[in-house]
Design a protein around this motif. Sequence first.
Motif, PDB file in Angstrom:
ATOM      1  N   MET A   1      26.946  59.420  98.941  1.00  0.00           N
ATOM      2  CA  MET A   1      28.159  58.637  98.853  1.00  0.00           C
ATOM      3  C   MET A   1      28.826  58.953  97.517  1.00  0.00           C
ATOM      4  O   MET A   1      28.198  58.932  96.477  1.00  0.00           O
ATOM      5  CB  MET A   1      27.800  57.151  98.956  1.00  0.00           C
ATOM      6  CG  MET A   1      29.004  56.300  99.040  1.00  0.00           C
ATOM      7  SD  MET A   1      28.889  54.757  99.926  1.00  0.00           S
ATOM      8  CE  MET A   1      27.850  53.709  99.075  1.00  0.00           C
ATOM      9  N   SER A   2      30.099  59.234  97.549  1.00  0.00           N
ATOM     10  CA  SER A   2      30.797  59.610  96.322  1.00  0.00           C
ATOM     11  C   SER A   2      31.155  58.383  95.489  1.00  0.00           C
ATOM     12  O   SER A   2      31.084  57.244  95.960  1.00  0.00           O
ATOM     13  CB  SER A   2      32.072  60.388  96.662  1.00  0.00           C
ATOM     14  OG  SER A   2      33.051  59.502  97.165  1.00  0.00           O
ATOM     15  N   GLY A   3      31.523  58.636  94.262  1.00  0.00           N
ATOM     16  CA  GLY A   3      31.870  57.562  93.342  1.00  0.00           C
ATOM     17  C   GLY A   3      33.068  56.760  93.806  1.00  0.00           C
ATOM     18  O   GLY A   3      33.122  55.543  93.640  1.00  0.00           O
ATOM     19  N   LEU A   4      34.035  57.450  94.419  1.00  0.00           N
ATOM     20  CA  LEU A   4      35.228  56.744  94.888  1.00  0.00           C
ATOM     21  C   LEU A   4      34.911  55.807  96.046  1.00  0.00           C
ATOM     22  O   LEU A   4      35.493  54.734  96.154  1.00  0.00           O
ATOM     23  CB  LEU A   4      36.309  57.744  95.298  1.00  0.00           C
ATOM     24  CG  LEU A   4      37.032  58.447  94.157  1.00  0.00           C
ATOM     25  CD1 LEU A   4      38.025  59.466  94.694  1.00  0.00           C
ATOM     26  CD2 LEU A   4      37.722  57.452  93.264  1.00  0.00           C
ATOM     27  N   GLU A   5      33.980  56.202  96.902  1.00  0.00           N
ATOM     28  CA  GLU A   5      33.587  55.328  98.004  1.00  0.00           C
ATOM     29  C   GLU A   5      32.924  54.067  97.477  1.00  0.00           C
ATOM     30  O   GLU A   5      33.173  52.972  97.980  1.00  0.00           O
ATOM     31  CB  GLU A   5      32.644  56.063  98.954  1.00  0.00           C
ATOM     32  CG  GLU A   5      33.328  57.142  99.767  1.00  0.00           C
ATOM     33  CD  GLU A   5      32.353  57.901 100.642  1.00  0.00           C
ATOM     34  OE1 GLU A   5      31.146  57.603 100.614  1.00  0.00           O
ATOM     35  OE2 GLU A   5      32.804  58.814 101.353  1.00  0.00           O
ATOM     36  N   GLN A   6      32.086  54.218  96.457  1.00  0.00           N
ATOM     37  CA  GLN A   6      31.431  53.055  95.864  1.00  0.00           C
ATOM     38  C   GLN A   6      32.450  52.127  95.206  1.00  0.00           C
ATOM     39  O   GLN A   6      32.373  50.912  95.353  1.00  0.00           O
ATOM     40  CB  GLN A   6      30.389  53.492  94.843  1.00  0.00           C
ATOM     41  CG  GLN A   6      29.169  54.134  95.461  1.00  0.00           C
ATOM     42  CD  GLN A   6      28.187  54.610  94.412  1.00  0.00           C
ATOM     43  OE1 GLN A   6      28.558  54.947  93.306  1.00  0.00           O
ATOM     44  NE2 GLN A   6      26.919  54.648  94.795  1.00  0.00           N
ATOM     45  N   VAL A   7      33.399  52.705  94.485  1.00  0.00           N
ATOM     46  CA  VAL A   7      34.440  51.902  93.843  1.00  0.00           C
ATOM     47  C   VAL A   7      35.250  51.163  94.904  1.00  0.00           C
ATOM     48  O   VAL A   7      35.580  49.986  94.749  1.00  0.00           O
ATOM     49  CB  VAL A   7      35.350  52.786  92.957  1.00  0.00           C
ATOM     50  CG1 VAL A   7      36.564  52.014  92.479  1.00  0.00           C
ATOM     51  CG2 VAL A   7      34.573  53.339  91.782  1.00  0.00           C
ATOM     52  N   GLY A   8      35.563  51.843  95.997  1.00  0.00           N
ATOM     53  CA  GLY A   8      36.308  51.216  97.083  1.00  0.00           C
ATOM     54  C   GLY A   8      35.566  50.034  97.678  1.00  0.00           C
ATOM     55  O   GLY A   8      36.153  48.975  97.919  1.00  0.00           O
ATOM     56  N   LYS A   9      34.254  50.206  97.913  1.00  0.00           N
ATOM     57  CA  LYS A   9      33.453  49.102  98.462  1.00  0.00           C
ATOM     58  C   LYS A   9      33.393  47.928  97.495  1.00  0.00           C
ATOM     59  O   LYS A   9      33.496  46.772  97.902  1.00  0.00           O
ATOM     60  CB  LYS A   9      32.049  49.585  98.798  1.00  0.00           C
ATOM     61  CG  LYS A   9      31.991  50.430 100.035  1.00  0.00           C
ATOM     62  CD  LYS A   9      30.570  50.808 100.387  1.00  0.00           C
ATOM     63  CE  LYS A   9      30.549  51.642 101.650  1.00  0.00           C
ATOM     64  NZ  LYS A   9      29.189  51.973 102.078  1.00  0.00           N
ATOM     65  N   VAL A  10      33.224  48.219  96.213  1.00  0.00           N
ATOM     66  CA  VAL A  10      33.172  47.145  95.215  1.00  0.00           C
ATOM     67  C   VAL A  10      34.503  46.388  95.180  1.00  0.00           C
ATOM     68  O   VAL A  10      34.528  45.163  95.121  1.00  0.00           O
ATOM     69  CB  VAL A  10      32.821  47.710  93.817  1.00  0.00           C
ATOM     70  CG1 VAL A  10      33.051  46.677  92.734  1.00  0.00           C
ATOM     71  CG2 VAL A  10      31.382  48.194  93.794  1.00  0.00           C
ATOM     72  N   LEU A  11      35.624  47.105  95.246  1.00  0.00           N
ATOM     73  CA  LEU A  11      36.935  46.458  95.234  1.00  0.00           C
ATOM     74  C   LEU A  11      37.140  45.585  96.473  1.00  0.00           C
ATOM     75  O   LEU A  11      37.706  44.497  96.385  1.00  0.00           O
ATOM     76  CB  LEU A  11      38.043  47.499  95.126  1.00  0.00           C
ATOM     77  CG  LEU A  11      38.196  48.159  93.765  1.00  0.00           C
ATOM     78  CD1 LEU A  11      39.236  49.271  93.831  1.00  0.00           C
ATOM     79  CD2 LEU A  11      38.573  47.141  92.709  1.00  0.00           C
ATOM     80  N   ILE A  12      36.673  46.059  97.620  1.00  0.00           N
ATOM     81  CA  ILE A  12      36.787  45.257  98.847  1.00  0.00           C
ATOM     82  C   ILE A  12      35.954  43.990  98.722  1.00  0.00           C
ATOM     83  O   ILE A  12      36.412  42.891  99.052  1.00  0.00           O
ATOM     84  CB  ILE A  12      36.377  46.086 100.080  1.00  0.00           C
ATOM     85  CG1 ILE A  12      37.435  47.152 100.353  1.00  0.00           C
ATOM     86  CG2 ILE A  12      36.187  45.195 101.307  1.00  0.00           C
ATOM     87  CD1 ILE A  12      37.053  48.143 101.424  1.00  0.00           C
ATOM     88  N   ILE A  13      34.731  44.119  98.236  1.00  0.00           N
ATOM     89  CA  ILE A  13      33.863  42.944  98.078  1.00  0.00           C
ATOM     90  C   ILE A  13      34.469  41.957  97.088  1.00  0.00           C
ATOM     91  O   ILE A  13      34.498  40.744  97.337  1.00  0.00           O
ATOM     92  CB  ILE A  13      32.441  43.378  97.658  1.00  0.00           C
ATOM     93  CG1 ILE A  13      31.759  44.117  98.808  1.00  0.00           C
ATOM     94  CG2 ILE A  13      31.612  42.188  97.211  1.00  0.00           C
ATOM     95  CD1 ILE A  13      30.466  44.798  98.449  1.00  0.00           C
ATOM     96  N   LEU A  14      34.982  42.465  95.962  1.00  0.00           N
ATOM     97  CA  LEU A  14      35.616  41.580  94.983  1.00  0.00           C
ATOM     98  C   LEU A  14      36.829  40.887  95.584  1.00  0.00           C
ATOM     99  O   LEU A  14      37.068  39.699  95.319  1.00  0.00           O
ATOM    100  CB  LEU A  14      36.018  42.360  93.737  1.00  0.00           C
ATOM    101  CG  LEU A  14      34.898  42.719  92.775  1.00  0.00           C
ATOM    102  CD1 LEU A  14      35.425  43.615  91.657  1.00  0.00           C
ATOM    103  CD2 LEU A  14      34.259  41.490  92.193  1.00  0.00           C
ATOM    104  N   GLY A  15      37.593  41.596  96.385  1.00  0.00           N
ATOM    105  CA  GLY A  15      38.758  40.994  97.039  1.00  0.00           C
ATOM    106  C   GLY A  15      38.366  39.864  97.972  1.00  0.00           C
ATOM    107  O   GLY A  15      39.003  38.816  97.995  1.00  0.00           O
ATOM    108  N   VAL A  16      37.296  40.084  98.744  1.00  0.00           N
ATOM    109  CA  VAL A  16      36.818  39.041  99.659  1.00  0.00           C
ATOM    110  C   VAL A  16      36.320  37.836  98.864  1.00  0.00           C
ATOM    111  O   VAL A  16      36.626  36.685  99.206  1.00  0.00           O
ATOM    112  CB  VAL A  16      35.718  39.601 100.589  1.00  0.00           C
ATOM    113  CG1 VAL A  16      35.030  38.494 101.350  1.00  0.00           C
ATOM    114  CG2 VAL A  16      36.303  40.630 101.534  1.00  0.00           C
TER     115      VAL A  16
END
Length: 78
Positions: A1-16
């Motif tokens: 999993m690339s760094g951008l995918e991890q950042v994207g998941k973290v941003l989605i979780i923070l948004g929720v």
Amino acid sequence: MSGLEQVGKVLIILGVVITLAGGGIWLLGKAFPSLKDLPGTLRWEGAGFTCIVPILASILLSILLTILLNIISRVIQR
């Protein structure tokens, strides 16, 4: 999993989490409208503005969140 995918998941979780927290605060305001009138609430009103500083409510929220986060921390460590 690339760094951008991890950042994207973290941003989605923070948004929720932020959305759920905002919804919870909004529901508390609807369920308990007298929370804004707690003792220890400082209120300044002027021409065209109002400033409210809920000192006691902030302390109570801090205590509740500390207890909740300690419980979550202990459950995760097991």
